[in-house]
Scaffold this active site. Structure first.
Site, short mmCIF file in Angstrom:
data_model
loop_
_atom_site.label_atom_id
_atom_site.label_comp_id
_atom_site.label_asym_id
_atom_site.label_seq_id
_atom_site.Cartn_x
_atom_site.Cartn_y
_atom_site.Cartn_z
N ASP A 67 -78.87 -49.94 11.73
CA ASP A 67 -79.75 -51.19 11.85
C ASP A 67 -80.84 -50.56 10.83
O ASP A 67 -81.09 -49.84 10.22
CB ASP A 67 -80.29 -50.72 13.22
CG ASP A 67 -80.52 -49.31 13.82
OD1 ASP A 67 -80.58 -48.42 12.88
OD2 ASP A 67 -80.77 -49.30 14.88
N ASN A 136 -83.76 -46.60 26.74
CA ASN A 136 -83.31 -47.74 27.77
C ASN A 136 -81.93 -47.97 27.61
O ASN A 136 -81.65 -48.98 28.24
CB ASN A 136 -84.33 -49.02 27.45
CG ASN A 136 -84.00 -49.60 26.14
OD1 ASN A 136 -83.32 -49.09 25.35
ND2 ASN A 136 -84.77 -50.70 25.75
N HIS A 138 -80.06 -47.97 24.79
CA HIS A 138 -79.80 -48.96 23.59
C HIS A 138 -78.96 -48.09 22.56
O HIS A 138 -79.22 -47.10 22.56
CB HIS A 138 -80.98 -49.83 23.03
CG HIS A 138 -81.97 -49.12 22.16
ND1 HIS A 138 -83.09 -49.10 22.50
CD2 HIS A 138 -81.69 -47.99 21.16
CE1 HIS A 138 -83.89 -48.16 21.62
NE2 HIS A 138 -82.93 -47.59 20.68
N GLU A 143 -80.47 -54.04 22.46
CA GLU A 143 -81.21 -53.85 23.57
C GLU A 143 -80.54 -54.27 25.03
O GLU A 143 -79.65 -55.08 24.82
CB GLU A 143 -82.37 -54.72 23.55
CG GLU A 143 -83.50 -54.13 22.17
CD GLU A 143 -84.19 -52.88 22.59
OE1 GLU A 143 -83.70 -52.11 23.61
OE2 GLU A 143 -85.52 -52.77 22.11
C1 GLP Z 1 -84.13 -45.98 17.24
C2 GLP Z 1 -82.62 -46.16 16.78
C3 GLP Z 1 -81.45 -45.92 17.45
C4 GLP Z 1 -81.69 -44.35 17.56
C5 GLP Z 1 -82.73 -44.41 18.74
C6 GLP Z 1 -82.83 -42.96 19.24
O1 GLP Z 1 -84.15 -47.01 18.40
N1 GLP Z 1 -82.65 -47.67 16.41
O2 GLP Z 1 -80.41 -46.06 16.53
O3 GLP Z 1 -80.42 -43.97 18.16
O4 GLP Z 1 -83.61 -44.89 18.25
O5 GLP Z 1 -83.69 -42.17 18.37
P1 GLP Z 1 -84.19 -40.59 18.54
O6 GLP Z 1 -82.81 -40.10 18.23
O7 GLP Z 1 -85.18 -40.45 17.87
O8 GLP Z 1 -84.32 -40.58 20.01
#
Ligand code: GLP
Length: 237
Positions: A67, A136, A138, A143
């Site tokens: 992403d 949440n 995702h 989402e």
């Molecule tokens: C973001 C990214 C996701 C990632 C998520 C969790 O929203 N788009 O791909 O998995 O954060 O991130 P973290 O590892 O910082 O909790």
């Protein structure tokens, strides 16, 4: 889903790097799906160490990231391109032109998503896809409520996701409202998925993801339907 319990973020980073390195060594021209966020940071640091020690080469590796934020240029410190360059690509022998991340500054974002899908199709099947978990539920930026049939698409980020990710930005207002993400249908086509989840704050959502119903309200629950998922986590589930 194979569940591997680790004791902390250090062990998670080490184990995850071992799995990724093994895949690169086992397959001459490997295609990796990569993820950003805080969870994989130690894994990337370990992969750089392996490279520096002469144990690993990425010269035959192609990567596709999950992403990207809309509107952030590649040199913007909060873009995922910047994250990947600084946390991995700049420190290893990968060919930059074989590291694909959706372009968040494309004039036509929808066309960019179609182009990204085409690139994956032309390159082959992703051998190993890394995935983190949003609070949440995702995955990538898919989402809650996103159809499991979606391919790479433009998404309007939930306010809660923008709030969680605001910690990386000067303020909440600076967090983009739109992003581009590989869709769930795209993600599920990977041969293998390495799902990384770290920290007690994700315990409740991870339990739903692993033991709850498979539902579009909890996007990561779809991973229950994939035949080859390794979950690495420090959470007791
Ligand atoms: C973001 C990214 C996701 C990632 C998520 C969790 O929203 N788009 O791909 O998995 O954060 O991130 P973290 O590892 O910082 O909790």
């Amino acid at each position: 889903m194979e569940i591997i319990k680790v004791k902390d973020s250090d062990e998670l980073g080490k184990k995850a790097a071992e799995i990724v390195a093994a895949k690169i060594k086992e397959q001459n021209e490997s295609i990796l799906g990569l993820a950003t966020g805080s969870t994989p940071e130690k894994m990337y640091a370990n992969l750089i160490e392996d490279y520096n020690a002469g144990d690993l080469s990425f010269s035959n590796t192609t990567t596709f990231n999950l992403d990207e934020y809309a509107g952030l240029a590649s040199d913007h410190p909060n873009s995922y391109r910047y994250y990947m360059d600084h946390n991995l690509f700049n420190h290893i022998d990968i060919e930059k032109q074989k590291t694909y991340i959706p372009n968040g500054t494309a004039n036509d974002l929808e066309a960019e998503c179609t182009h990204f899908e085409e690139l994956i199709k032309q390159t082959g099947t992703i051998d190993l896809q890394l995935i983190g978990l949003g609070l949440n539920g995702h995955i990538g930026f898919n989402e809650p409520g996103t159809s499991f049939d979606e391919r790479t698409h433009v998404v309007r980020l939930k306010q809660s996701t923008r709030a969680v990710n605001a910690r990386f930005f000067p303020s909440l207002n600076d967090v983009p409202k739109l992003a581009l993400t590989m869709g769930i249908a795209t993600i599920l086509e990977a041969k293998q998925i390495l799902f990384l989840v770290q920290g007690e704050h994700k315990a409740d959502i991870l339990k739903k993801v692993v033991h709850g119903d498979v539902t579009e309200d909890v996007p990561a629950s779809v991973l229950q339907t994939h035949p080859n998922v390794i979950l690495l986590t420090d959470i007791d589930i």
